[in-house]
Write an enzyme that holds these catalytic residues in place. Structure first.
Site, PDB file in Angstrom:
ATOM      1  N   HIS A   1       0.769  -1.052  -0.097  1.00  0.00           N
ATOM      2  CA  HIS A   1       0.040  -0.073   0.057  1.00  0.00           C
ATOM      3  C   HIS A   1       0.799   1.149  -0.192  1.00  0.00           C
ATOM      4  CE1 HIS A   1      -3.375   2.168   0.273  1.00  0.00           C
ATOM      5  NE2 HIS A   1      -3.319   2.741   1.447  1.00  0.00           N
TER       6      HIS A   1
ATOM      7  N   HIS B   1      -3.133   9.042   1.285  1.00  0.00           N
ATOM      8  CA  HIS B   1      -3.098   7.861   0.524  1.00  0.00           C
ATOM      9  C   HIS B   1      -4.480   7.742  -0.333  1.00  0.00           C
ATOM     10  CE1 HIS B   1      -4.469   5.161   3.835  1.00  0.00           C
ATOM     11  NE2 HIS B   1      -4.399   6.608   4.185  1.00  0.00           N
TER      12      HIS B   1
ATOM     13  N   CYS C   1      -3.355   2.591  -5.536  1.00  0.00           N
ATOM     14  CA  CYS C   1      -2.657   3.538  -4.620  1.00  0.00           C
ATOM     15  C   CYS C   1      -1.462   3.976  -5.239  1.00  0.00           C
ATOM     16  CB  CYS C   1      -2.737   3.120  -3.137  1.00  0.00           C
ATOM     17  SG  CYS C   1      -1.774   1.303  -3.203  1.00  0.00           S
TER      18      CYS C   1
END
Length: 253
Positions: free
Chosen positions: A30, A42, A153
């Site tokens: 991530h 994010h 992401c």
């Protein structure tokens, strides 16, 4: 940083850094942009559902949630229902994982040596003030719908760092980890029959070369179908697309 690890300490972080943390036994990472004061911006579909494929993969990567499952953070509150571009404290972003930094403007040799995608790119980063401007602007406006294959992401963090978007509709996005998965799948599918007469060593060399070449040509730093888009234009076009009965064509993100 080195070929074997991009792990850094919190003390080394600087505002504008592209950081990431591995999830689910190092299968998926991530990504986000560190903005200082132990905070990260994010992009997520929803806590625990970042990849958003609508398949069994969503359950497989459930641990990629940016917020601890059973704990309400004193800083972030309950982020379990949030989606899109969000801001979290560093602890929630890491979700118990280690901290890594994504490297920019690496050499071709270094890029190939880092066989795992989603850790570096040949593209150069813009100045930190530009990176922070894009990230903070998109925090209020969003980054489109989350898609593992076209808009994830890592794509968000790379856009914040470079301003690059993919111009062609058939593209799978800018994500290095997706490029690695695609390269690995292509290598496996294209290898079997015509390499049956090749020696074991030769097959390994051929497969390794195919994998590295596929990753290289998909990197944002060398591909030809990228354009630099100001974040203001991105926000304007996204807003226009949401207006009823208007046909506005966004660049693929």
């Amino acid at each position: 940083m080195g070929v074997f690890s991009n792990m850094i300490s919190r003390e080394e972080l600087k505002p504008g850094d592209h950081i990431y943390s591995w999830r689910t036994a190092y299968i998926y990472a991530h990504h986000g942009i560190y903005i200082g004061d132990d905070m990260v911006i994010h992009f997520t579909r929803a806590a625990g559902q970042e990849i958003g494929t609508g398949t069994f993969l969503d359950n497989l990567f459930l641990s990629s949630s940016p917020s601890p499952t059973n704990t309400i953070c004193e800083i972030c509150g309950d982020q379990s229902k949030l989606h899109g571009v969000i801001k979290s404290c560093l602890n929630c972003f890491l979700a118990g994982g280690n901290l890594y930094i994504f490297e920019y403007a690496v050499s071709s040799a270094f890029f190939i040596a880092k066989a795992r995608g989603g850790t570096c790119t040949l593209a150069a980063s813009d100045p930190a003030e530009d990176v922070l401007h894009r990230a903070k602007s998109l925090l209020n406006e969003g980054f489109g719908g989350y898609s593992l294959f076209k808009n994830n992401c890592e794509d968000f963090a790379i856009y914040c760092k470079t301003g690059f978007l993919i111009e062609t509709n058939y593209s799978i996005g800018r994500s290095g980890q997706l490029a690695s998965w695609t390269a690995a799948a292509s290598t496996v599918m294209s290898s079997p029959l015509r390499y049956l007469t090749t020696s074991g060593t030769g097959l390994v060399v051929v497969a390794g070369t195919m994998y590295s070449l596929s990753r290289y040509i998909a990197d944002i730093g060398v591909r030809r179908d990228v354009v630099k888009i100001p974040v203001e234009r991105l926000i304007e076009e996204a807003g226009a697309e949401e207006e009823p009965q208007q046909a506005v064509g966004l660049l693929t993100i």
